[in-house]
Design an enzyme around this catalytic site. Structure first.
Site, PDB file in Angstrom:
ATOM      1  N   HIS A  17       0.877  -1.170   0.050  1.00  0.00           N
ATOM      2  CA  HIS A  17      -0.037  -0.035  -0.118  1.00  0.00           C
ATOM      3  C   HIS A  17       0.795   1.254  -0.063  1.00  0.00           C
ATOM      4  O   HIS A  17       0.665   2.191  -0.750  1.00  0.00           O
ATOM      5  CB  HIS A  17      -0.735   0.027   1.114  1.00  0.00           C
ATOM      6  CG  HIS A  17      -1.734  -0.994   1.617  1.00  0.00           C
ATOM      7  ND1 HIS A  17      -2.129  -1.800   2.605  1.00  0.00           N
ATOM      8  CD2 HIS A  17      -2.596  -1.646   0.758  1.00  0.00           C
ATOM      9  CE1 HIS A  17      -2.949  -2.577   2.339  1.00  0.00           C
ATOM     10  NE2 HIS A  17      -3.568  -2.445   1.198  1.00  0.00           N
ATOM     11  N   LYS A  41     -17.447  -7.416   7.883  1.00  0.00           N
ATOM     12  CA  LYS A  41     -16.145  -8.037   8.037  1.00  0.00           C
ATOM     13  C   LYS A  41     -15.635  -8.043   9.284  1.00  0.00           C
ATOM     14  O   LYS A  41     -15.871  -7.133  10.124  1.00  0.00           O
ATOM     15  CB  LYS A  41     -15.274  -7.329   6.865  1.00  0.00           C
ATOM     16  CG  LYS A  41     -13.984  -7.740   6.722  1.00  0.00           C
ATOM     17  CD  LYS A  41     -13.307  -6.832   5.357  1.00  0.00           C
ATOM     18  CE  LYS A  41     -12.110  -7.463   5.010  1.00  0.00           C
ATOM     19  NZ  LYS A  41     -11.549  -6.622   4.004  1.00  0.00           N
ATOM     20  N   ARG A  90      -1.031  -6.236  -8.050  1.00  0.00           N
ATOM     21  CA  ARG A  90       0.107  -7.169  -7.601  1.00  0.00           C
ATOM     22  C   ARG A  90       0.266  -8.091  -8.793  1.00  0.00           C
ATOM     23  O   ARG A  90       1.533  -8.697  -9.238  1.00  0.00           O
ATOM     24  CB  ARG A  90      -0.087  -8.037  -6.493  1.00  0.00           C
ATOM     25  CG  ARG A  90      -0.292  -6.879  -5.338  1.00  0.00           C
ATOM     26  CD  ARG A  90      -0.530  -7.432  -3.981  1.00  0.00           C
ATOM     27  NE  ARG A  90      -2.074  -7.940  -4.175  1.00  0.00           N
ATOM     28  CZ  ARG A  90      -2.821  -8.541  -3.125  1.00  0.00           C
ATOM     29  NH1 ARG A  90      -2.482  -8.668  -2.025  1.00  0.00           N
ATOM     30  NH2 ARG A  90      -3.916  -8.945  -3.480  1.00  0.00           N
ATOM     31  N   SER A 127      -2.497  -7.598   2.721  1.00  0.00           N
ATOM     32  CA  SER A 127      -2.990  -7.661   4.187  1.00  0.00           C
ATOM     33  C   SER A 127      -3.318  -8.860   4.826  1.00  0.00           C
ATOM     34  O   SER A 127      -2.957  -9.129   5.924  1.00  0.00           O
ATOM     35  CB  SER A 127      -4.039  -6.756   4.286  1.00  0.00           C
ATOM     36  OG  SER A 127      -3.641  -5.399   4.194  1.00  0.00           O
TER      37      SER A 127
END
Length: 150
Positions: A17, A41, A90, A127
């Site tokens: 990030h 979440k 990515r 993450s």
């Protein structure tokens, strides 16, 4: 003024990030790091902790700020007068996923999505991987900015 929103959960902020944000600031006058709130979440770090990680990481960057939001990212962009969404990629799977979201956002608004490839030395960091390393007592310090290591 070219203002971009960099949305995510940032649970936690990673060097991936950080890489996208630092490189993105060369393209935009201002970047708002937007932490999306999702009641469904389960987060490892509280919203307050995630905000603090980001504020500390970018304390010397006056054109980078952090805010939280709920709802559609394009609605948050309109509220903040941002014409761009910044996203990091990515791998090819990220591209396919992000492309669908970008097309949908473009259909809903006039907001453009700008993609940056994560630097090669950071493309493996996510993450979820960082959270797994933390949960299992591994050394995560090389995966996150110093603000998260504290």
């Amino acid at each position: 003024m070219k203002r971009a929103i960099f949305p995510g959960s940032f649970d936690p902020l990673t060097l991936g990030h950080y890489d996208i944000i630092i490189r993105g600031i060369t393209l935009f006058d201002e970047i708002i790091i937007a932490i999306g709130k999702n009641a469904d979440k389960k987060y490892m770090f509280s919203l307050e902790q995630r905000i603090q990680f980001i504020k500390e990481a970018f304390k010397d960057a006056p054109t980078i700020s952090v805010k939280s939001y709920q709802g559609l990212t394009v609605d948050f962009c309109k509220k903040e007068n941002a014409n761009f969404i910044l996203r990091g990629l990515r791998n090819p799977a990220d591209f396919e996923f992000e492309k669908a979201i970008a097309h949908t956002n473009r259909k809903l608004s006039e907001i453009e999505t700008v993609f940056l490839l994560t630097s090669s030395g950071k493309s493996y960091i996510s993450s979820s991987i960082v959270r797994d390393v933390i949960r299992n007592g591994g050394d995560y310090t090389e995966l996150v900015p110093s603000s998260v290591r504290k």
